[in-house]
Enzyme design. Structure first.
Site, short mmCIF file in Angstrom:
data_model
loop_
_atom_site.label_atom_id
_atom_site.label_comp_id
_atom_site.label_asym_id
_atom_site.label_seq_id
_atom_site.Cartn_x
_atom_site.Cartn_y
_atom_site.Cartn_z
N LYS A 45 24.58 39.68 79.24
CA LYS A 45 25.74 40.52 79.56
C LYS A 45 25.59 41.89 78.90
O LYS A 45 24.75 42.07 78.00
CB LYS A 45 27.02 39.83 79.10
CG LYS A 45 27.06 39.53 77.61
CD LYS A 45 28.20 38.57 77.28
CE LYS A 45 28.18 38.22 75.81
NZ LYS A 45 29.17 37.18 75.47
N TYR A 276 30.83 67.51 57.93
CA TYR A 276 32.27 67.65 58.10
C TYR A 276 33.02 67.15 56.87
O TYR A 276 32.68 66.12 56.28
CB TYR A 276 32.73 66.85 59.32
CG TYR A 276 32.35 67.54 60.63
CD1 TYR A 276 32.86 68.80 60.94
CD2 TYR A 276 31.49 66.93 61.52
CE1 TYR A 276 32.52 69.42 62.13
CE2 TYR A 276 31.14 67.55 62.72
CZ TYR A 276 31.66 68.80 63.02
OH TYR A 276 31.31 69.41 64.18
C1 LIG Z 1 28.26 36.20 74.79
C2 LIG Z 1 28.37 34.77 75.07
C3 LIG Z 1 27.37 33.90 74.61
C4 LIG Z 1 26.22 34.35 73.74
O1 LIG Z 1 26.69 34.56 72.44
P1 LIG Z 1 25.69 35.00 71.26
O2 LIG Z 1 26.55 34.95 70.05
O3 LIG Z 1 25.25 36.39 71.59
O4 LIG Z 1 24.59 34.04 71.25
C5 LIG Z 1 27.47 32.56 74.94
N1 LIG Z 1 28.51 32.10 75.69
C6 LIG Z 1 29.50 32.91 76.13
C7 LIG Z 1 30.61 32.34 76.93
C8 LIG Z 1 29.47 34.27 75.83
O5 LIG Z 1 30.45 35.06 76.26
#
Ligand SMILES: *Cc1c(COP(=O)(O)O)cnc(C)c1O
Length: 380
Positions: A45, A276
């Site tokens: 994702k 800054y």
């Molecule tokens: C993002 C996600 C994962 C992976 O999680 P990690 O901590 O990056 O391994 C697994 N399952 C779901 C439903 C997620 O949204």
């Protein structure tokens, strides 16, 4: 010449990390069978945690499937030649997405009754495999244990109606990084899905790496001997999901290296301010390198003075406030540093992304996914 900041993407490291996960999950199976491990969804994702979907498709060719949430990204996977399963982690967002699931062979998660209603009203050319999600205690997505069974039965009816082909069972853990963090939710999951046929799908990176034994038992315990799936994400990109175990110790390799160059070097006299609000006022003269990297590139603005940065392969520290396009590094101890020298903000040859994240009060996930579009991804 273009501005020198780049995110170097190491596909070989990504493949290596996937291999590590598969190695960790390997189990000797009595009676043979070559595929003696749970099936692995590589979670990609958010543009593969900032690494680029196409890079992930190439690097994770050995995965059993790819998991994501965005339909446009799923279509990019198909265009890039990914032929194996794709899991849509948040399911469909509207009825037209069901069409996309059929057209592109995407398997949706079902976590909301509205998604079941959409299936009931849809006319589908082909039945879909679905992953029914249980809320085992995290209280984010999924059906609570009291309603899961009735939702399952509605899906069984949809199967009879030719709209669903298979029903798998899924849940997500809130505290998999803790040593007893999955005991309770896993017991809830087992209890609810007991007696229901279908594959199981339960674990993120933390659960895979911290609770490997339990993960190996998930399908062995199922009454139907069905396959189980795990869903690692962050560890595939070489960062650790566990606070007390470094990526190195887990045998993971950094797959994203954020690099840039020194734009300017100057001496700041004792008592004068840098950046800054003059956030940093050295008590003695310091030599400062100005680096072409700021929060508009995705570097965290809240990174404090002292955050590690590598200049010319040597460790130095951030001083002053991170601005939109620049940050400043104390290179007093590195007299040879000059304009044009290489700077590694995190990754191979520099501080680990977990270290930078920790110094900045965040996690590697946020740093990887925050690298902005103006930072060119370049393969190494
Ligand atoms: C993002 C996600 C994962 C992976 O999680 P990690 O901590 O990056 O391994 C697994 N399952 C779901 C439903 C997620 O949204």
């Amino acid at each position: 010449m273009s501005r020198p900041i780049r995110a170097l993407i190491d596909r070989a490291a990504m493949s290596h990390n996937l291999g590590r996960v598969m190695e960790v999950l390997h189990r000797p199976r009595t009676g043979g069978g070559s595929d003696a491990r749970p099936l692995v969804w590589a979670v990609i994702k958010a543009d593969a945690y900032g690494h680029g979907i196409e890079n992930a498709v190439a690097a994770f060719s050995q995965a059993d499937g790819l998991a994501m949430l965005d339909f446009a990204e799923a279509v990019r996977c198909r265009h890039a030649g990914w032929d194996k399963p794709i899991l849509m982690l948040e399911g469909v967002f509207g009825p037209q997405d069901l069409e996309a699931c059929v057209q592109w062979r995407l398997w949706p998660v079902v976590h909301e009754v509205g998604q079941i209603v959409m299936l009931e009203r849809a006319k589908l050319r082909q039945p879909l495999k679905v992953f029914l999600k249980l809320d085992s205690g995290m209280h984010r997505l999924g059906f609570d244990p009291g309603t899961y069974g009735s939702m399952y039965r509605r899906l069984v009816d949809l199967k009879a109606a030719g709209k669903v082909s298979d029903i798998a069972h899924m849940t997500h853990f809130a505290c998999a990084d803790e040593s007893d963090g999955i005991d309770e939710p896993l017991a809830v999951f087992r209890n609810v899905v007991k007696g229901l046929p279908g594959e199981h799908c339960v674990a993120n990176s933390a659960a895979v790496l911290r609770h490997t034994e339990a993960m190996l038992r998930v399908d062995a315990d199922s009454d139907f001997g069905q396959a189980s799936w795990v869903r690692p994400g962050i560890c595939l990109y070489g960062a650790s999901p566990l606070a007390d175990m470094s990526a190195d110790r887990l045998g993971l390799r950094a797959s994203m290296t954020l690099v840039s160059r020194v734009l300017s070097v100057r001496v700041v006299r004792a008592g004068q301010g840098i950046g800054y609000s003059y956030l940093y006022r050295p008590s003695q003269d310091v030599r400062v390198a100005v680096v072409a990297c700021g929060y508009a590139d995705g570097y965290p603005r809240h990174a404090p003075c002292g955050t590690p940065v590598a200049v010319n392969g040597q460790l130095a520290t951030l001083v002053g406030r991170v601005s939109m396009d620049m940050l400043t590094v104390d290179v007093s101890g590195l007299p040879s540093v000059n304009v044009g020298d290489q700077v590694i903000l995190w990754g191979q040859g520099g501080p680990g992304i977990d270290e930078v994240a920790q110094a900045s009060g965040t996690i590697s996930y946020e740093l990887m996914t925050a690298v902005t579009a103006r930072v060119r991804r370049q393969l190494i």
